[in-house]
Design an enzyme around this catalytic site. Structure first.
Site, PDB file in Angstrom:
ATOM      1  N   ARG A 134     -33.709  90.534 -37.766  1.00  0.00           N
ATOM      2  CA  ARG A 134     -34.700  89.995 -36.827  1.00  0.00           C
ATOM      3  C   ARG A 134     -34.114  89.682 -35.461  1.00  0.00           C
ATOM      4  O   ARG A 134     -34.652  90.083 -34.426  1.00  0.00           O
ATOM      5  CB  ARG A 134     -35.341  88.734 -37.427  1.00  0.00           C
ATOM      6  CG  ARG A 134     -36.451  89.008 -38.432  1.00  0.00           C
ATOM      7  CD  ARG A 134     -36.561  87.910 -39.463  1.00  0.00           C
ATOM      8  NE  ARG A 134     -35.408  87.990 -40.359  1.00  0.00           N
ATOM      9  CZ  ARG A 134     -35.372  88.788 -41.444  1.00  0.00           C
ATOM     10  NH1 ARG A 134     -36.429  89.480 -41.764  1.00  0.00           N
ATOM     11  NH2 ARG A 134     -34.294  88.861 -42.196  1.00  0.00           N
ATOM     12  N   THR A 135     -33.001  88.950 -35.441  1.00  0.00           N
ATOM     13  CA  THR A 135     -32.443  88.532 -34.151  1.00  0.00           C
ATOM     14  C   THR A 135     -31.957  89.728 -33.348  1.00  0.00           C
ATOM     15  O   THR A 135     -32.274  89.867 -32.164  1.00  0.00           O
ATOM     16  CB  THR A 135     -31.287  87.539 -34.367  1.00  0.00           C
ATOM     17  OG1 THR A 135     -31.760  86.420 -35.120  1.00  0.00           O
ATOM     18  CG2 THR A 135     -30.737  87.050 -33.037  1.00  0.00           C
ATOM     19  N   LYS A 175      -8.664  97.288 -33.872  1.00  0.00           N
ATOM     20  CA  LYS A 175      -7.270  97.436 -33.457  1.00  0.00           C
ATOM     21  C   LYS A 175      -6.667  96.102 -33.036  1.00  0.00           C
ATOM     22  O   LYS A 175      -5.518  96.052 -32.587  1.00  0.00           O
ATOM     23  CB  LYS A 175      -7.181  98.426 -32.284  1.00  0.00           C
ATOM     24  CG  LYS A 175      -7.733  99.811 -32.591  1.00  0.00           C
ATOM     25  CD  LYS A 175      -7.683 100.694 -31.337  1.00  0.00           C
ATOM     26  CE  LYS A 175      -8.284 102.063 -31.614  1.00  0.00           C
ATOM     27  NZ  LYS A 175      -8.278 102.930 -30.398  1.00  0.00           N
ATOM     28  N   ARG A 204     -23.478  87.159 -31.567  1.00  0.00           N
ATOM     29  CA  ARG A 204     -23.559  86.446 -32.854  1.00  0.00           C
ATOM     30  C   ARG A 204     -22.180  86.494 -33.483  1.00  0.00           C
ATOM     31  O   ARG A 204     -21.548  87.549 -33.565  1.00  0.00           O
ATOM     32  CB  ARG A 204     -24.575  87.085 -33.790  1.00  0.00           C
ATOM     33  CG  ARG A 204     -24.479  86.536 -35.217  1.00  0.00           C
ATOM     34  CD  ARG A 204     -25.635  86.920 -36.087  1.00  0.00           C
ATOM     35  NE  ARG A 204     -26.829  86.167 -35.721  1.00  0.00           N
ATOM     36  CZ  ARG A 204     -27.917  86.098 -36.496  1.00  0.00           C
ATOM     37  NH1 ARG A 204     -27.945  86.712 -37.661  1.00  0.00           N
ATOM     38  NH2 ARG A 204     -28.961  85.408 -36.098  1.00  0.00           N
ATOM     39  N   HIS A 222     -28.459  78.003 -33.100  1.00  0.00           N
ATOM     40  CA  HIS A 222     -29.186  79.273 -32.962  1.00  0.00           C
ATOM     41  C   HIS A 222     -30.337  79.005 -31.999  1.00  0.00           C
ATOM     42  O   HIS A 222     -31.500  78.889 -32.396  1.00  0.00           O
ATOM     43  CB  HIS A 222     -29.698  79.714 -34.324  1.00  0.00           C
ATOM     44  CG  HIS A 222     -30.144  81.143 -34.396  1.00  0.00           C
ATOM     45  ND1 HIS A 222     -30.319  81.938 -33.282  1.00  0.00           N
ATOM     46  CD2 HIS A 222     -30.460  81.928 -35.465  1.00  0.00           C
ATOM     47  CE1 HIS A 222     -30.713  83.136 -33.662  1.00  0.00           C
ATOM     48  NE2 HIS A 222     -30.805  83.162 -34.976  1.00  0.00           N
TER      49      HIS A 222
END
Length: 315
Positions: free
Chosen positions: A54-55, A82, A104, A132
């Site tokens: 969703r986000t 890396k 996120r 959030h």
């Protein structure tokens, strides 16, 4: 949203800033599917170091509806494998002309660390169990649409509170907007007392169900638990979930919300997810509008022309 042009969290936002973003989100919510060119030619990158549906996709839809060029960062195919740090990745994008990064991450406080050393604008799409902010905004927008106000509402947030970054934002936002916030859930999943602001109450399930205008259920975030639950999903549902019987005790006009993803049959009975009193899909719809408001406000700033009638709307 702070003075450096980032959206790190709700904790340091004023009521006026929250209302400004909610007002603009309401503007876009009334124009579903409308394309705009307010971010034409601007480059925005999405950096998701945790899984998301969703986000992530609502940010991308929001960015494209505003006319931005979108870059989707995939950690598994980037120099992160890396050993490149997030800071160096951000500086690389910055050097290419990217103006904003949606991030996120599992690491709490990462965006605060980056904010003092990068020039592009950062938007928090969820950091660990901290905050959030855009989920918080879309939840508040959904409540405002349903009830016509926020001030004076009673909201019960129920479930795995200790591991919820959604709660982390609501703990700061709701009291600022005059919402009475109730918390309920298993003792082992309650937040630390120091995290709970004055005026926010811990209550039993019966009181939460019978008094709340909004019953917001939270998923049990097993991926963040260091120990097992020691009970089955069925036992959790009967002890702490929104069962069909508990739903019958909700006050007239009360609604169900959930930030999703939903564990059907665990924190909420499957028949309630898409029931007439559920706003869960409406929350998903409003995610695009809320994120359009954030992107537009951060990247356009003082160029925005607000409609006075919307700015003065009662929250």
């Amino acid at each position: 949203m702070n003075n450096t042009g980032h959206l790190i969290g709700v904790k340091d936002m004023t009521k006026e800033q929250l209302v400004q973003l909610l007002t603009r989100a309401a503007y876009w919510a009334e124009r579903p599917g409308e394309q705009a060119n307010v971010l034409h030619g601007r480059f925005v990158a999405n950096l998701f170091f945790e899984a998301s549906t969703r986000t992530r996709f609502s940010f991308e839809v929001a960015q494209k509806r505003l006319g931005a060029h979108v870059l989707n960062f995939i950690p598994e195919t980037s120099s992160a494998v890396k050993g490149e740090t997030v800071y160096d990745t951000i500086k690389t994008l910055e050097a290419m002309g990217v103006e904003a990064a949606v991030i996120r991450t599992k690491k709490e406080g990462l965006l605060q660390e980056l904010a003092t050393s990068v020039d592009l604008q950062l938007i928090n799409a969820g950091d660990g169990t901290n905050e959030h902010p855009t989920q918080c905004l879309l939840d508040l927008l959904t409540m405002k649409q349903q009830f016509g106000r926020l001030d004076g509402l009673t909201v019960a947030i129920i479930g795995d509170l200790r591991h919820s970054r959604v709660l982390g934002s609501h703990l700061h936002a709701m009291p600022k907007l005059g919402i009475k916030l109730l918390l309920s859930g298993p003792t082992s999943m309650m937040p630390q007392p120091a995290q709970i602001p004055n005026g926010v109450r811990i209550v039993g399930m019966d009181e939460a169900m019978q008094t709340a205008d909004v019953v917001m259920m939270l998923r049990v975030q097993l991926e963040r638990h260091t120990e097992s639950l020691y009970i089955s999903k069925e036992e959790y549902h009967q002890a702490h979930g929104l069962t069909l019987d508990r739903a019958k005790s909700m006050k007239p006009g009360a609604v169900i919300m959930h930030p999703a993803p939903v564990n059907r049959g665990v924190e909420i009975h499957t028949d309630l997810v898409e029931s007439p009193i559920s706003l869960i899909q409406k929350q998903v719809t409003n995610g695009v509008a809320a994120r359009m408001a954030v992107l537009e406000t951060l990247l356009k700033g003082s160029e925005l022309k607000w409609e006075p009638s919307l700015v003065t709307a009662n929250y």
